[in-house]
Design a protein around this motif. Structure first.
Motif, PDB file in Angstrom:
ATOM      1  N   UNK A   1      72.212  29.480  57.303  1.00  0.00           N
ATOM      2  CA  UNK A   1      73.318  28.885  58.047  1.00  0.00           C
ATOM      3  C   UNK A   1      73.762  29.826  59.179  1.00  0.00           C
ATOM      4  N   UNK A   2      73.785  31.120  58.895  1.00  0.00           N
ATOM      5  CA  UNK A   2      74.207  32.106  59.886  1.00  0.00           C
ATOM      6  C   UNK A   2      73.190  32.170  61.035  1.00  0.00           C
ATOM      7  N   UNK A   3      71.909  32.195  60.675  1.00  0.00           N
ATOM      8  CA  UNK A   3      70.849  32.257  61.699  1.00  0.00           C
ATOM      9  C   UNK A   3      70.904  31.022  62.598  1.00  0.00           C
ATOM     10  N   UNK A   4      71.110  29.882  61.961  1.00  0.00           N
ATOM     11  CA  UNK A   4      71.125  28.638  62.735  1.00  0.00           C
ATOM     12  C   UNK A   4      72.335  28.570  63.656  1.00  0.00           C
ATOM     13  N   UNK A   5      73.461  29.085  63.170  1.00  0.00           N
ATOM     14  CA  UNK A   5      74.667  29.114  64.004  1.00  0.00           C
ATOM     15  C   UNK A   5      74.422  29.982  65.247  1.00  0.00           C
TER      16      UNK A   5
ATOM     17  N   UNK B   1      72.813  36.413  78.037  1.00  0.00           N
ATOM     18  CA  UNK B   1      74.230  36.079  77.963  1.00  0.00           C
ATOM     19  C   UNK B   1      74.659  35.492  76.622  1.00  0.00           C
ATOM     20  N   UNK B   2      75.899  35.763  76.274  1.00  0.00           N
ATOM     21  CA  UNK B   2      76.615  34.981  75.262  1.00  0.00           C
ATOM     22  C   UNK B   2      77.953  34.617  75.899  1.00  0.00           C
ATOM     23  N   UNK B   3      78.541  33.466  75.501  1.00  0.00           N
ATOM     24  CA  UNK B   3      79.728  33.008  76.226  1.00  0.00           C
ATOM     25  C   UNK B   3      80.965  33.898  76.057  1.00  0.00           C
ATOM     26  N   UNK B   4      81.264  34.311  74.797  1.00  0.00           N
ATOM     27  CA  UNK B   4      82.584  34.902  74.528  1.00  0.00           C
ATOM     28  C   UNK B   4      82.475  36.249  73.822  1.00  0.00           C
ATOM     29  N   UNK B   5      83.501  37.080  74.010  1.00  0.00           N
ATOM     30  CA  UNK B   5      83.588  38.327  73.245  1.00  0.00           C
ATOM     31  C   UNK B   5      83.524  38.038  71.749  1.00  0.00           C
ATOM     32  N   UNK B   6      84.138  36.924  71.348  1.00  0.00           N
ATOM     33  CA  UNK B   6      84.208  36.613  69.914  1.00  0.00           C
ATOM     34  C   UNK B   6      82.844  36.221  69.337  1.00  0.00           C
ATOM     35  N   UNK B   7      81.827  36.034  70.194  1.00  0.00           N
ATOM     36  CA  UNK B   7      80.470  35.779  69.683  1.00  0.00           C
ATOM     37  C   UNK B   7      79.784  37.082  69.262  1.00  0.00           C
ATOM     38  N   UNK B   8      80.256  38.204  69.813  1.00  0.00           N
ATOM     39  CA  UNK B   8      79.524  39.462  69.607  1.00  0.00           C
ATOM     40  C   UNK B   8      79.427  39.918  68.148  1.00  0.00           C
ATOM     41  N   UNK B   9      80.522  39.839  67.362  1.00  0.00           N
ATOM     42  CA  UNK B   9      80.374  40.314  65.980  1.00  0.00           C
ATOM     43  C   UNK B   9      79.234  39.622  65.229  1.00  0.00           C
ATOM     44  N   UNK B  10      79.093  38.313  65.419  1.00  0.00           N
ATOM     45  CA  UNK B  10      78.011  37.575  64.769  1.00  0.00           C
ATOM     46  C   UNK B  10      76.650  38.120  65.197  1.00  0.00           C
TER      47      UNK B  10
ATOM     48  N   UNK C   1      81.673  32.951  59.470  1.00  0.00           N
ATOM     49  CA  UNK C   1      80.394  33.496  58.992  1.00  0.00           C
ATOM     50  C   UNK C   1      80.450  35.013  58.843  1.00  0.00           C
ATOM     51  N   UNK C   2      81.588  35.514  58.398  1.00  0.00           N
ATOM     52  CA  UNK C   2      81.710  36.965  58.234  1.00  0.00           C
ATOM     53  C   UNK C   2      80.854  37.450  57.082  1.00  0.00           C
TER      54      UNK C   2
END
Lengths: 472, 203
Positions: free
Chosen positions: A47-51, A241-250, B33-34
């Motif tokens: 699920x994480x990879x697909x997201x 690119x990624x859109x948002x700072x909040x995408x980075x942790x993932x 997804x933490x």
């Protein structure tokens, strides 16, 4: 006449046993570590990879908008933004910046995109000193070699070879101790940082909304180059690119776990501009060069998903072909399954010379299973095999057995059934006799022919259907 | 047409009609997804316990206060150290020769350095050094022993929480343990370019 053979098979046949052994054991170890840490840390890894794959796919499908946004953010942060269609153009831009800054020396962090453009030899040709600072890349550079893995560039070398190289380069007396070797490089390279005018890096991610570059290293070399030099140049592919700072942790947590099985890379840097005013060290000037180098063509093709790649190397670590052949067999910057797709598409000499790479796979699917952005690599390989056929690329056709009779049988149910029935006859033919047929001989040279069991599924299905009134 | 125009014209053509195909997952979905390492409770004790566990897993060292740290530094026979005056004051550092100026010519002359950390991340066991909060970038990296001084109220649960506090600082580095390589035959070696010993003291 020598038997025709795919180039990658020839490489695999000729590779030194000790190289094969280092590549095999190192990649297997990393595959196991990746599996363990990801499945321990996430409830549902798929699920994480697909997201993550969806975030990247969305970004690619909206690339013009996000690139414009990133450019605006970078400029707002005081960064100079440059654009290059080709690797040569990107190299020229670096040279131009260096000349304008009266710079002679550059320290470089590991970046695959600068391998694509052959930046270091280009700068050397123009009288600049360019030093790779990642330990593995430094060893590759002094040996005049090329990296064989995108994360662990010297997976194909052992400590004795490295000891001899360091002795030859005057870093210190011969030793086989990895710790002593590392300390020699530490002493040597820190002088290089302090003398350098420019620090060169790539970027693992560029955030569109903030213009932040995320750069990860374990050694700290990118940070050192950005602490010791006054100019920072980052060369990045337009797909980063990624859109948002909040995408980075993932993405950062997937990248570290997928590439080395770490929960976090030792140094994760977020760079959005020149140094802060009060900071005594670090770049006063920062440049970002966005490079296309064939990516816009890939985006327009039916293989655009490969541009999601975050360069973790998990697909090569798990690939049975990569493990047997090592990265050099792919004859390009990107080895392994990702390379089998990307390298022929980005090749500056066109698709045809590397058209055999998409065939260097058994389509087992292990690469997609480990991919942190769920790239359907096996599907893409099949599409490229089709492309090779359409474009009549000779390389792809080498040593391919003819499938004429098989193709005929596959489209005719009675013929297929007859084949299955007569196939059982093979079980009574002595093995030695089968060796008369060249394809059967080469197959049997390394494997045992299993007993022919064809048709069992059909008879099972038939009995199932009869038993359940045709609803099986 | 310049390179920028060429690139944009090509990618616009390539993505025409695709804009709505894959919707962007929401930030909430991403946050959900933490990894398991993110502590669910936000009190200091929980965060600090998680932080310490992860920090040590990454081979970072942690000392409770200056006297413990002093003992360790003395055992390493350090001769010369650099400190950010603010960090030295928070630690109450004394009893060792500490200088407040770091010159690049002396890069190898200092055995240890002490600088401020602006955020601590419990999830990954990391300290975050910002450019505005770090007195000297080079000092925080080049010495064999680096001590990051982290104010206790700056501890957060996840990397995502830390990112929200980063603001517009131009150069942030998230540090998780000592500098590492496994390039030579996969053997783990610490202290390649950065510190071989990475210490954190929460004050």
């Amino acid at each position: 006449m020598p038997k025709p053979i795919q180039e990658i098979d020839r490489f695999a046949a000729e590779i030194a046993p000790e190289t094969r052994e280092s590549v095999y054991s190192a990649s297997k170890l990393k595959t196991d570590k990746r599996f363990e840490v990801l499945h321990n840390d996430f409830e549902d890894v798929d699920q994480v990879r697909k997201l993550a794959g969806r975030v990247k796919q969305h970004t690619l499908e909206n690339l013009p908008r996000y690139l414009e946004q990133a450019e605006a953010a970078l400029k707002r942060n005081g960064v100079h933004v440059h654009w290059a269609m080709t690797g040569d153009e990107a190299n020229e831009i670096v040279l131009e910046i260096m000349r304008r800054r009266n710079a002679r020396k550059v320290v470089k962090s590991k970046s695959m995109v600068s391998e694509e453009t052959h930046l270091v030899p280009f700068l050397e040709k123009h009288g600049m000193e360019a030093v790779e600072t990642d330990l593995g890349e430094y060893i590759v550079q002094i040996d005049g070699d090329t990296p064989s893995h995108i994360v662990t560039p010297i997976i194909h070398k052992n400590r004795r070879q490295i000891g001899r190289s360091f002795e030859r380069e005057g870093l210190g007396p011969y030793t086989e101790d990895p710790e002593e070797l590392t300390m020699m490089a530490r002493r040597h390279l820190r002088q290089k940082y302090l003398e350098a005018d420019v620090g060169m890096t790539g970027a693992n991610f560029v955030v569109a909304e903030s213009g932040r570059l995320a750069i990860v290293t374990n050694e700290g070399n990118a940070r050192f180059s950005m602490a010791a030099t006054k100019t920072h140049i980052a060369m990045v592919g337009i797909e980063k690119l990624v859109p948002r700072d909040s995408d980075l942790p993932l993405f950062l947590s997937l990248l570290a776990r997928s590439s080395t099985g770490q929960r976090s890379t030792v140094y994760t840097q977020f760079i959005s501009g020149p140094k802060a005013e009060k900071q005594p060290e670090g770049p006063e000037e920062m440049h970002v060069i966005f490079l296309d180098n064939g990516r816009s063509e890939v985006l327009a093709s039916d293989c655009k998903e490969i541009l999601r790649c975050i360069r973790c190397g998990a697909c090569m670590n798990t690939c049975p072909v990569y493990r047997q052949t090592s990265g050099h067999a792919y004859r390009s910057v990107y080895p392994g399954p990702v390379g089998a797709v990307l390298s022929p598409l980005l090749n500056r000499h066109g698709f045809a010379p590397l058209a055999d790479l998409p065939k260097a796979s058994s389509l087992c699917g292990a690469c997609q299973e480990v991919c942190p952005v769920d790239i359907p690599i096996p599907d893409l390989l099949v599409r490229l095999r089709h492309k090779a056929k359409e474009e009549k690329a000779d390389k792809a056709a080498v040593a391919t057995p003819t499938f004429g009779a098989w193709a005929l049988a596959a489209v005719s149910p009675p013929l297929w059934k007859a084949g299955l029935t007569f196939g059982h006859g093979l079980n009574w033919v002595p093995r030695a006799l089968l060796d008369i047929e060249p394809a059967a001989k080469s197959w049997q040279a390394t494997r045992d022919l299993p007993k022919f069991r064809g048709g069992e599924f059909r008879s099972w299905l038939k009995s199932k259907r009869q038993g359940k009134g045709g609803k099986g | 047409m310049n390179a920028r125009e060429q690139i944009f014209s090509k990618i616009k053509e390539a993505t025409q009609g695709l804009e709505e195909v894959t919707p962007l997952p929401s930030s909430e979905e991403i946050r959900s997804m933490r990894p398991r390492q993110v502590p669910t409770a936000g009190d200091f004790e929980t965060l600090a316990a998680n932080f310490s566990q992860r920090w040590e897993e990454a081979h970072g060292k942690q000392y409770a206060d200056w006297s413990e740290l002093l003992e360790f530094l003395k055992s390493k026979e350090v001769k010369r150290g650099y400190a950010d005056p603010q960090a030295a004051e928070l630690l109450g550092a004394s009893g060792l020769p500490i200088e407040f100026e770091y010159k690049r010519a002396d890069v190898d002359a200092f055995d240890f350095s002490i600088t401020m950390a602006d955020i601590g991340v419990a999830e990954t066991g990391s300290v975050v050094l910002t450019d505005r909060g770090t007195s000297n970038r080079l000092a925080a990296l080049a010495c064999w022993i680096h001590v990051a001084v982290l104010p206790r109220q700056k501890l957060v649960a996840s990397l995502g929480d830390a990112m929200e506090l980063m603001g517009d600082d131009p150069s942030i580095i998230v540090v998780t343990g000592p500098s590492k390589t496994a390039d030579i035959e996969g053997v783990l070696i610490e202290g390649v370019h950065g510190p071989g010993i990475q210490i954190c003291v929460i004050v």
